[in-house]
Design a protein around this motif. Structure first.
Motif, PDB file in Angstrom:
ATOM      1  N   PHE A 116       0.895  -1.156   0.217  1.00 56.78           N
ATOM      2  CA  PHE A 116      -0.162   0.218   0.167  1.00 56.78           C
ATOM      3  C   PHE A 116       0.747   1.136   0.026  1.00 56.78           C
ATOM      4  CE2 PHE A 116      -3.506  -2.865   1.689  1.00 56.78           C
ATOM      5  CZ  PHE A 116      -4.236  -2.921   1.308  1.00 56.78           C
ATOM      6  N   ARG A 117       1.464   1.070   0.721  1.00 53.96           N
ATOM      7  CA  ARG A 117       2.713   2.432   0.604  1.00 53.96           C
ATOM      8  C   ARG A 117       3.608   2.594  -0.601  1.00 53.96           C
ATOM      9  NH1 ARG A 117       3.838  -0.098   5.901  1.00 53.96           N
ATOM     10  NH2 ARG A 117       5.724  -0.483   5.734  1.00 53.96           N
ATOM     11  N   TYR A 118       4.354   2.078  -1.211  1.00 54.58           N
ATOM     12  CA  TYR A 118       4.198   1.287  -2.645  1.00 54.58           C
ATOM     13  C   TYR A 118       3.631   2.325  -3.532  1.00 54.58           C
ATOM     14  CZ  TYR A 118       6.498  -0.490  -7.099  1.00 54.58           C
ATOM     15  OH  TYR A 118       7.229  -0.672  -8.046  1.00 54.58           O
ATOM     16  N   THR A 119       2.289   1.693  -3.309  1.00 49.68           N
ATOM     17  CA  THR A 119       0.953   2.427  -4.254  1.00 49.68           C
ATOM     18  C   THR A 119       0.710   3.826  -3.661  1.00 49.68           C
ATOM     19  OG1 THR A 119       0.013  -0.200  -4.526  1.00 49.68           O
ATOM     20  CG2 THR A 119      -1.217   2.265  -5.011  1.00 49.68           C
ATOM     21  N   LEU A 120       1.275   4.289  -2.801  1.00 51.97           N
ATOM     22  CA  LEU A 120       0.782   4.922  -3.217  1.00 51.97           C
ATOM     23  C   LEU A 120       1.959   6.616  -2.620  1.00 51.97           C
ATOM     24  CD1 LEU A 120      -0.967   5.253   0.718  1.00 51.97           C
ATOM     25  CD2 LEU A 120      -1.758   6.066  -0.979  1.00 51.97           C
ATOM     26  N   SER A 121       3.550   5.831  -2.896  1.00 53.04           N
ATOM     27  CA  SER A 121       4.512   6.779  -2.876  1.00 53.04           C
ATOM     28  C   SER A 121       4.815   6.874  -4.606  1.00 53.04           C
ATOM     29  CB  SER A 121       5.034   5.505  -2.549  1.00 53.04           C
ATOM     30  OG  SER A 121       7.672   5.968  -3.268  1.00 53.04           O
ATOM     31  N   SER A 122       3.922   5.340  -5.689  1.00 57.18           N
ATOM     32  CA  SER A 122       4.362   5.971  -7.330  1.00 57.18           C
ATOM     33  C   SER A 122       3.283   6.475  -7.482  1.00 57.18           C
ATOM     34  CB  SER A 122       3.824   3.796  -7.161  1.00 57.18           C
ATOM     35  OG  SER A 122       4.667   3.102  -7.133  1.00 57.18           O
ATOM     36  N   LEU A 123       1.736   6.811  -6.945  1.00 57.39           N
ATOM     37  CA  LEU A 123       1.106   7.778  -7.276  1.00 57.39           C
ATOM     38  C   LEU A 123       1.369   8.954  -7.178  1.00 57.39           C
ATOM     39  CD1 LEU A 123      -1.537   8.529  -7.978  1.00 57.39           C
ATOM     40  CD2 LEU A 123      -2.689   8.065  -5.378  1.00 57.39           C
ATOM     41  N   SER A 124       2.030   9.070  -5.281  1.00 56.31           N
ATOM     42  CA  SER A 124       2.494  10.837  -5.659  1.00 56.31           C
ATOM     43  C   SER A 124       3.504  10.942  -6.234  1.00 56.31           C
ATOM     44  CB  SER A 124       2.909  10.628  -4.303  1.00 56.31           C
ATOM     45  OG  SER A 124       4.587   9.463  -3.641  1.00 56.31           O
ATOM     46  N   SER A 125       4.873  10.121  -6.598  1.00 57.97           N
ATOM     47  CA  SER A 125       6.064  10.099  -7.510  1.00 57.97           C
ATOM     48  C   SER A 125       4.716  10.656  -8.446  1.00 57.97           C
ATOM     49  CB  SER A 125       6.318   9.312  -7.911  1.00 57.97           C
ATOM     50  OG  SER A 125       7.244   8.909  -6.354  1.00 57.97           O
ATOM     51  N   PHE A 126       3.913  10.604  -9.417  1.00 60.36           N
ATOM     52  CA  PHE A 126       3.665  10.790 -10.591  1.00 60.36           C
ATOM     53  C   PHE A 126       3.128  12.003 -10.109  1.00 60.36           C
ATOM     54  CE2 PHE A 126      -0.840  11.595 -12.585  1.00 60.36           C
ATOM     55  CZ  PHE A 126      -0.616  11.257 -13.866  1.00 60.36           C
ATOM     56  N   LEU A 127       1.905  12.435  -8.786  1.00 58.86           N
ATOM     57  CA  LEU A 127       2.051  13.684  -8.686  1.00 58.86           C
ATOM     58  C   LEU A 127       3.011  14.793  -9.186  1.00 58.86           C
ATOM     59  CD1 LEU A 127      -0.895  12.992  -6.610  1.00 58.86           C
ATOM     60  CD2 LEU A 127      -1.139  13.671  -8.898  1.00 58.86           C
ATOM     61  N   VAL A 128       4.261  14.255  -8.673  1.00 59.00           N
ATOM     62  CA  VAL A 128       4.716  14.973  -8.809  1.00 59.00           C
ATOM     63  C   VAL A 128       5.132  15.786  -9.963  1.00 59.00           C
ATOM     64  CG1 VAL A 128       8.034  15.712  -7.789  1.00 59.00           C
ATOM     65  CG2 VAL A 128       5.973  14.674  -6.029  1.00 59.00           C
ATOM     66  N   ASP A 129       6.209  14.260 -10.787  1.00 58.65           N
ATOM     67  CA  ASP A 129       6.060  14.420 -12.095  1.00 58.65           C
ATOM     68  C   ASP A 129       5.371  15.231 -12.743  1.00 58.65           C
ATOM     69  OD1 ASP A 129       8.021  12.092 -14.394  1.00 58.65           O
ATOM     70  OD2 ASP A 129       6.248  13.056 -14.861  1.00 58.65           O
ATOM     71  N   TYR A 130       4.157  14.852 -12.852  1.00 55.68           N
ATOM     72  CA  TYR A 130       3.024  15.738 -13.417  1.00 55.68           C
ATOM     73  C   TYR A 130       3.005  17.221 -13.276  1.00 55.68           C
ATOM     74  CZ  TYR A 130      -1.306  17.200 -15.845  1.00 55.68           C
ATOM     75  OH  TYR A 130      -2.111  17.409 -17.085  1.00 55.68           O
ATOM     76  N   GLY A 131       2.663  17.917 -11.874  1.00 56.54           N
ATOM     77  CA  GLY A 131       3.447  18.887 -11.343  1.00 56.54           C
ATOM     78  C   GLY A 131       4.666  19.880 -11.898  1.00 56.54           C
ATOM     79  N   ILE A 132       5.334  19.370 -12.619  1.00 54.18           N
ATOM     80  CA  ILE A 132       6.612  19.506 -12.578  1.00 54.18           C
ATOM     81  C   ILE A 132       6.731  20.092 -14.086  1.00 54.18           C
ATOM     82  CG2 ILE A 132       9.354  19.739 -12.926  1.00 54.18           C
ATOM     83  CD1 ILE A 132       9.354  18.015 -10.011  1.00 54.18           C
TER      84      ILE A 132
END
Length: 358
Positions: A233-249
């Motif tokens: 679950f933490r891995y999934t949330l980490s991947s999702l948050s990384s996507f948001l960081v990628d998309y935001g930048i």
């Protein structure tokens, strides 16, 4: 060396007294029973056990099997430290309903002598003999989930017959978990810390179709799977948050660089590369510190970014290969990236972010 037999009990039947007698006949003189908030009508059973030389710890209300076991460990530590003459090598936990025979308790005790420092599990065989269908199904699912998401090859994850050596008792007395999930927490911690786990085959005994169990199939199963799937679950949330960081930048850079006809291609490339570098550094840090809680050094950085490159190349190659057959590449990418996402989880857990044994 002696072992302390620990038996957590909630509303036990008269069979507990007979079980104590069988344990004593096999040489187990030190028995600790935890009355985990049993009803008053069961008091005579604990009183009789005390008369037979057992030590009784009482909870005024039911606190759960995990809390009972941890309180027993704390009692063991407090009793043993000022009394070095007590030559104990550890404790053996057993259930109060008679499912763990005295002969099997003796087998676990012998394994503790043969494998000092190891966590000993009394392992049942769920492929032979009569086993209540819900118990068999539940155990099989838990075994599979533990292997997929945690690792190891434990064949009985829910056994209550365990030999815990002195070297592990202090640590296990402070683990999380108050009820049945505590035993799963113990296994997960043992796997993560590289503790040697030894399984001893024992009889598979279910008395009266396991009617005496206090296990809640919904509530307790949810807590157990929460322990097993917590890292994923933490891995999934980490991947999702990384996507948001990628998309935001990416979006921020596109806004700053502009998207005129002449500069659009250059802007997209710059934004993509910078965003991916930043998001991958963010993802690496979160995975190392929060998801897998690894203590590996700088070598994990090279391994992580090598995995990222390989994963990206594999995704492009497989999607192209599938697309060449006429299959829609949009759907192919979802399927391929989902599979690679799961594969990446296993690689990161077992190779990149493993923990160095202390």
């Amino acid at each position: 060396m002696d072992k302390l037999i620990v038996i957590p009990a909630l509303n036990p039947g008269d069979g507990l007294i007979a079980y104590i007698d069988r344990l004593r006949s096999h040489g187990f003189e030190h028995i600790l029973i935890i009355d985990d908030g049993s009803r008053e009508s069961c008091r005579h059973i604990f009183d009789e056990a005390e008369q037979k030389g057992c030590t009784i710890l009482r909870h005024n209300v039911n606190l759960g099997k995990g809390r009972a076991l941890k309180d027993a460990m704390s009692f063991y530590i407090e009793t043993k430290e000022p009394s070095p003459s007590l030559n104990f090598s550890g404790i053996i936990t057993a259930d109060s309903d008679g499912q763990h025979t005295a002969e099997d308790v003796a087998k676990v005790a012998q394994a503790m002598d043969e494998h000092p420092g190891s966590l000993i599990l009394g392992a049942r065989n769920f492929d032979t003999g009569y086993i209540p269908p819900k118990s068999k199904f539940g155990n099989k699912c838990t075994i599979t989930a533990l292997r997929l998401f945690i690792g190891g090859s434990i064949s009985d994850t829910q056994t209550g017959l365990r030999g815990i050596p002195n070297a592990l008792i202090e640590r296990y007395s402070h683990l999380k978990g108050e009820r049945f999930e505590y035993e799963t927490v113990m296994l997960v911690d043992a796997i993560h810390e590289g503790v040697d786990i030894v399984e001893v085959p024992i009889k598979t005994v279910y008395i009266d179709n396991n009617s005496e169990t206090h296990f809640n199939p919904i509530k307790d199963s949810a807590k157990i799977y929460g322990v097993i799937l917590g890292t994923f679950f933490r891995y999934t949330l980490s991947s999702l948050s990384s996507f948001l960081v990628d998309y935001g930048i990416f979006c921020a850079l596109i806004f700053m660089l502009g998207t005129s006809k002449d500069s659009q291609s250059r802007s997209v490339w710059i934004a993509t590369v910078v965003a991916r570098i930043c998001s991958s550094i963010f993802n690496y840090t979160i995975n190392k510190k929060v998801v897998f809680k690894s203590n590996r050094g700088i070598s994990s950085i090279a391994m992580y970014f090598t995995l990222c490159i390989c994963q990206m190349a594999a995704s492009a190659a497989l999607v192209s290969l599938i697309g060449a057959t006429g299959f829609p590449v949009q759907i192919a990418k979802i399927i391929v990236d989902t599979i690679l996402f799961l594969v990446s989880f296993r690689i990161q857990k077992t190779l990149i972010f493993t923990r160095k044994n202390k």
